[in-house]
Scaffold this active site. Structure first.
Site, PDB file in Angstrom:
ATOM      1  CG  HIS A 110      -2.087  -0.996   1.075  1.00 38.94           C
ATOM      2  ND1 HIS A 110      -2.865  -1.383   2.133  1.00 38.94           N
ATOM      3  CD2 HIS A 110      -2.560  -1.677  -0.008  1.00 38.94           C
ATOM      4  CE1 HIS A 110      -3.776  -2.267   1.722  1.00 38.94           C
ATOM      5  NE2 HIS A 110      -3.605  -2.465   0.425  1.00 38.94           N
ATOM      6  CB  CYS A 137       8.973  16.818  -8.765  1.00 44.86           C
ATOM      7  SG  CYS A 137       9.745  15.331  -9.435  1.00 44.86           S
TER       8      CYS A 137
HETATM    9  C1  BJW Z   1      -3.901  -6.136  16.798  1.00 47.65           C
HETATM   10  C2  BJW Z   1      -3.278  -5.366  17.790  1.00 47.65           C
HETATM   11  C3  BJW Z   1      -2.175  -5.954  18.440  1.00 47.65           C
HETATM   12  C4  BJW Z   1      -4.902  -4.220  17.007  1.00 47.65           C
HETATM   13  N1  BJW Z   1      -1.771  -7.196  18.099  1.00 47.65           N
HETATM   14  N2  BJW Z   1      -3.481  -7.379  16.499  1.00 47.65           N
HETATM   15  C5  BJW Z   1     -16.463  -4.360  -2.430  1.00 47.65           C
HETATM   16  C6  BJW Z   1     -16.118  -5.667  -2.124  1.00 47.65           C
HETATM   17  C7  BJW Z   1     -14.786  -6.084  -2.158  1.00 47.65           C
HETATM   18  C8  BJW Z   1     -13.777  -5.185  -2.492  1.00 47.65           C
HETATM   19  C9  BJW Z   1     -14.141  -3.890  -2.802  1.00 47.65           C
HETATM   20  C10 BJW Z   1     -15.463  -3.481  -2.758  1.00 47.65           C
HETATM   21  N3  BJW Z   1     -15.502  -2.172  -3.107  1.00 47.65           N
HETATM   22  C11 BJW Z   1     -14.233  -1.749  -3.333  1.00 47.65           C
HETATM   23  C12 BJW Z   1     -13.405  -2.790  -3.155  1.00 47.65           C
HETATM   24  C13 BJW Z   1     -11.908  -2.771  -3.279  1.00 47.65           C
HETATM   25  C14 BJW Z   1     -11.274  -1.966  -2.171  1.00 47.65           C
HETATM   26  C15 BJW Z   1     -11.750  -2.523  -0.822  1.00 47.65           C
HETATM   27  O1  BJW Z   1     -11.223  -3.531  -0.334  1.00 47.65           O
HETATM   28  N4  BJW Z   1     -12.691  -1.860  -0.169  1.00 47.65           N
HETATM   29  C16 BJW Z   1     -13.219  -2.350   1.115  1.00 47.65           C
HETATM   30  C17 BJW Z   1     -13.569  -1.168   1.973  1.00 47.65           C
HETATM   31  C18 BJW Z   1     -14.389  -3.289   0.843  1.00 47.65           C
HETATM   32  N5  BJW Z   1      -9.848  -2.119  -2.328  1.00 47.65           N
HETATM   33  C19 BJW Z   1      -9.152  -1.320  -3.104  1.00 47.65           C
HETATM   34  O2  BJW Z   1      -9.643  -0.355  -3.679  1.00 47.65           O
HETATM   35  C20 BJW Z   1      -7.688  -1.679  -3.300  1.00 47.65           C
HETATM   36  N6  BJW Z   1      -7.392  -1.716  -4.689  1.00 47.65           N
HETATM   37  C21 BJW Z   1      -7.976  -2.626  -5.504  1.00 47.65           C
HETATM   38  O3  BJW Z   1      -8.786  -3.445  -5.117  1.00 47.65           O
HETATM   39  O4  BJW Z   1      -7.527  -2.545  -6.806  1.00 47.65           O
HETATM   40  C22 BJW Z   1      -8.129  -3.413  -7.750  1.00 47.65           C
HETATM   41  C23 BJW Z   1      -7.516  -4.788  -7.803  1.00 47.65           C
HETATM   42  C24 BJW Z   1      -8.122  -5.741  -8.563  1.00 47.65           C
HETATM   43  C25 BJW Z   1      -7.608  -7.010  -8.651  1.00 47.65           C
HETATM   44  C26 BJW Z   1      -6.452  -7.347  -7.961  1.00 47.65           C
HETATM   45  C27 BJW Z   1      -5.868  -6.413  -7.226  1.00 47.65           C
HETATM   46  C28 BJW Z   1      -6.390  -5.129  -7.133  1.00 47.65           C
HETATM   47  C29 BJW Z   1      -6.781  -0.632  -2.674  1.00 47.65           C
HETATM   48  C30 BJW Z   1      -6.852  -0.671  -1.197  1.00 47.65           C
HETATM   49  C31 BJW Z   1      -6.021   0.463  -0.610  1.00 47.65           C
HETATM   50  C32 BJW Z   1      -6.112   0.480   0.892  1.00 47.65           C
HETATM   51  N7  BJW Z   1      -5.530   1.658   1.369  1.00 47.65           N
HETATM   52  C33 BJW Z   1      -5.555   1.894   2.808  1.00 47.65           C
HETATM   53  C34 BJW Z   1      -5.232   3.399   3.095  1.00 47.65           C
HETATM   54  C35 BJW Z   1      -3.980   3.882   2.500  1.00 47.65           C
HETATM   55  C36 BJW Z   1      -2.795   3.633   3.351  1.00 47.65           C
HETATM   56  C37 BJW Z   1      -2.756   4.547   4.569  1.00 47.65           C
HETATM   57  O5  BJW Z   1      -3.280   5.653   4.552  1.00 47.65           O
HETATM   58  O6  BJW Z   1      -2.142   4.123   5.533  1.00 47.65           O
HETATM   59  O7  BJW Z   1      -4.626   0.999   3.456  1.00 47.65           O
HETATM   60  S1  BJW Z   1      -7.090   1.503   3.565  1.00 47.65           S
HETATM   61  C38 BJW Z   1      -6.411   0.989   5.084  1.00 47.65           C
HETATM   62  O8  BJW Z   1      -6.879  -0.365   5.320  1.00 47.65           O
HETATM   63  C39 BJW Z   1      -4.887   0.932   4.874  1.00 47.65           C
HETATM   64  C40 BJW Z   1      -4.562  -0.432   5.441  1.00 47.65           C
HETATM   65  O9  BJW Z   1      -3.355  -0.915   4.878  1.00 47.65           O
HETATM   66  C41 BJW Z   1      -5.781  -1.251   5.096  1.00 47.65           C
HETATM   67  C42 BJW Z   1      -5.971  -2.463   5.955  1.00 47.65           C
HETATM   68  O10 BJW Z   1      -6.180  -2.126   7.301  1.00 47.65           O
HETATM   69  P1  BJW Z   1      -5.594  -3.045   8.450  1.00 47.65           P
HETATM   70  O11 BJW Z   1      -4.123  -3.025   8.391  1.00 47.65           O
HETATM   71  O12 BJW Z   1      -6.237  -4.355   8.395  1.00 47.65           O
HETATM   72  O13 BJW Z   1      -6.015  -2.224   9.782  1.00 47.65           O
HETATM   73  P2  BJW Z   1      -7.374  -2.325  10.633  1.00 47.65           P
HETATM   74  O14 BJW Z   1      -7.410  -1.157  11.539  1.00 47.65           O
HETATM   75  O15 BJW Z   1      -8.536  -2.536   9.764  1.00 47.65           O
HETATM   76  O16 BJW Z   1      -7.185  -3.666  11.494  1.00 47.65           O
HETATM   77  C43 BJW Z   1      -6.177  -3.783  12.484  1.00 47.65           C
HETATM   78  C44 BJW Z   1      -6.324  -5.156  13.137  1.00 47.65           C
HETATM   79  O17 BJW Z   1      -5.268  -5.299  14.077  1.00 47.65           O
HETATM   80  C45 BJW Z   1      -7.634  -5.337  13.912  1.00 47.65           C
HETATM   81  O18 BJW Z   1      -8.217  -6.588  13.556  1.00 47.65           O
HETATM   82  C46 BJW Z   1      -7.195  -5.345  15.372  1.00 47.65           C
HETATM   83  O19 BJW Z   1      -7.965  -6.230  16.183  1.00 47.65           O
HETATM   84  C47 BJW Z   1      -5.786  -5.840  15.281  1.00 47.65           C
HETATM   85  N8  BJW Z   1      -4.894  -5.384  16.360  1.00 47.65           N
HETATM   86  N9  BJW Z   1      -3.903  -4.172  17.919  1.00 47.65           N
HETATM   87  C48 BJW Z   1      -2.420  -7.850  17.181  1.00 47.65           C
HETATM   88  N10 BJW Z   1      -1.486  -5.282  19.459  1.00 47.65           N
END
Ligand code: BJW
Length: 235
Positions: A110, A137
């Site tokens: 990401h 840039c």
């Molecule tokens: C602990 C802990 C401790 C806490 N010990 N554990 C409908 C259905 C399906 C998909 C889609 C849909 N509509 C759109 C989509 C696609 C979309 C998507 O998935 N949307 C969803 C909302 C449904 N995805 C995209 O658009 C992606 N691109 C894409 O799909 O391109 C097309 C493609 C096609 C074919 C192949 C491939 C690609 C792009 C996604 C970009 C995500 N970007 C973000 C933000 C930017 C980065 C930033 O600003 O930092 O990335 S979103 C955000 O979520 C960030 C993260 O990397 C990502 C995941 O979050 P994460 O890491 O899981 O954090 P949390 O907070 O959700 O969870 C933390 C966990 O830790 C919790 O469970 C806690 O319990 C746990 N925890 N403390 C252990 N101490």
């Protein structure tokens, strides 16, 4: 768990950095608290209000300078140094705590807070400090066309071919500290499983895709990851 594990893919999310003091996305007091995700994490949001989006990422880049890798990052770096088989650590995190701990076989699917991307010339480059709307840039000199090198909703994550190849070849897939709410990362467990890998989740609570994992360890990454690494290296 199988005894013939050689190729391992590890996926990390925000939970692995939580004990370093970085907020997760979807937890209480999450990163988007006060911001709607569509106001900050999409290309449209950036076109509409670049100052708001820059302020969000500038604040997170500044915070990054005040935190350190934790026991989970350090254990994964030790694992990287000592695991004799293939290993790929895929992080969804845009922080640099895995590399600061010493991980080498690592990719940021990401993007990275410490990088900029010039929309005028297409170059990507290291970035320290605030970026803001007037960033210049370092490659082409254009002012005002540099964005954070972050994958926003609707954009293609980095290195998907390399990831897919590693998932299809791995014997073990481990997911650490991710909620399973965002695709394509949330679907990696299915690919690995379909191709015959064992699957393990380490998370504070069962993730959305928890039932797809063959094994699950519930608790803090800072405690469970060092334990798991110790077990794997003593096999
Ligand atoms: C602990 C802990 C401790 C806490 N010990 N554990 C409908 C259905 C399906 C998909 C889609 C849909 N509509 C759109 C989509 C696609 C979309 C998507 O998935 N949307 C969803 C909302 C449904 N995805 C995209 O658009 C992606 N691109 C894409 O799909 O391109 C097309 C493609 C096609 C074919 C192949 C491939 C690609 C792009 C996604 C970009 C995500 N970007 C973000 C933000 C930017 C980065 C930033 O600003 O930092 O990335 S979103 C955000 O979520 C960030 C993260 O990397 C990502 C995941 O979050 P994460 O890491 O899981 O954090 P949390 O907070 O959700 O969870 C933390 C966990 O830790 C919790 O469970 C806690 O319990 C746990 N925890 N403390 C252990 N101490």
């Amino acid at each position: 768990m199988m005894n013939d594990i050689q190729n391992i893919v590890i996926l990390t999310g925000a939970g692995v950095s939580a004990e370093s003091g970085l907020a997760t996305f979807r937890g209480f007091d999450g990163l988007w608290d006060g911001h709607r995700v569509e106001d900050v994490c999409t290309p449209d949001a950036f076109s509409r209000d670049p100052a708001l989006v820059h302020a969000f990422y500038d604040a997170r880049r500044e915070k990054l300078g005040t935190v350190e890798p934790n026991a989970a990052h350090r254990a994964l770096a030790r694992f990287d140094a000592e695991w004799p088989g293939e290993l790929l650590l895929i992080t969804q995190n845009v922080d640099d705590l895995h590399e600061r701990a010493g991980s080498k076989r690592l990719l940021h699917m990401h993007g990275e807070l410490a990088k900029g991307w010039c929309l005028a010339c297409g170059e990507r480059f290291g970035w320290a400090g605030p970026m803001g709307v007037g960033a210049e840039c370092s490659a082409c000199g254009t002012v005002g066309a540099v964005r954070p090198d972050i994958v926003w909703f609707g954009e293609m994550p980095y290195e998907m071919e390399r990831i897919d190849d590693a998932l299809r070849r791995c014997d073990l897939f481990v997911s650490i500290g991710t909620s399973g709410a965002v695709y394509p990362a949330a679907g990696f467990v299915q690919t690995a499983r379909y191709c015959g890998a064992s699957t393990l989740e380490i998370n504070l609570e069962p993730s959305l895709g928890s039932s797809m994992f063959s094994k699950s360890r519930i608790g803090k990454a800072g405690e469970l990851v060092p334990e798991w690494v110790k077990e794997m290296l003593s096999r």
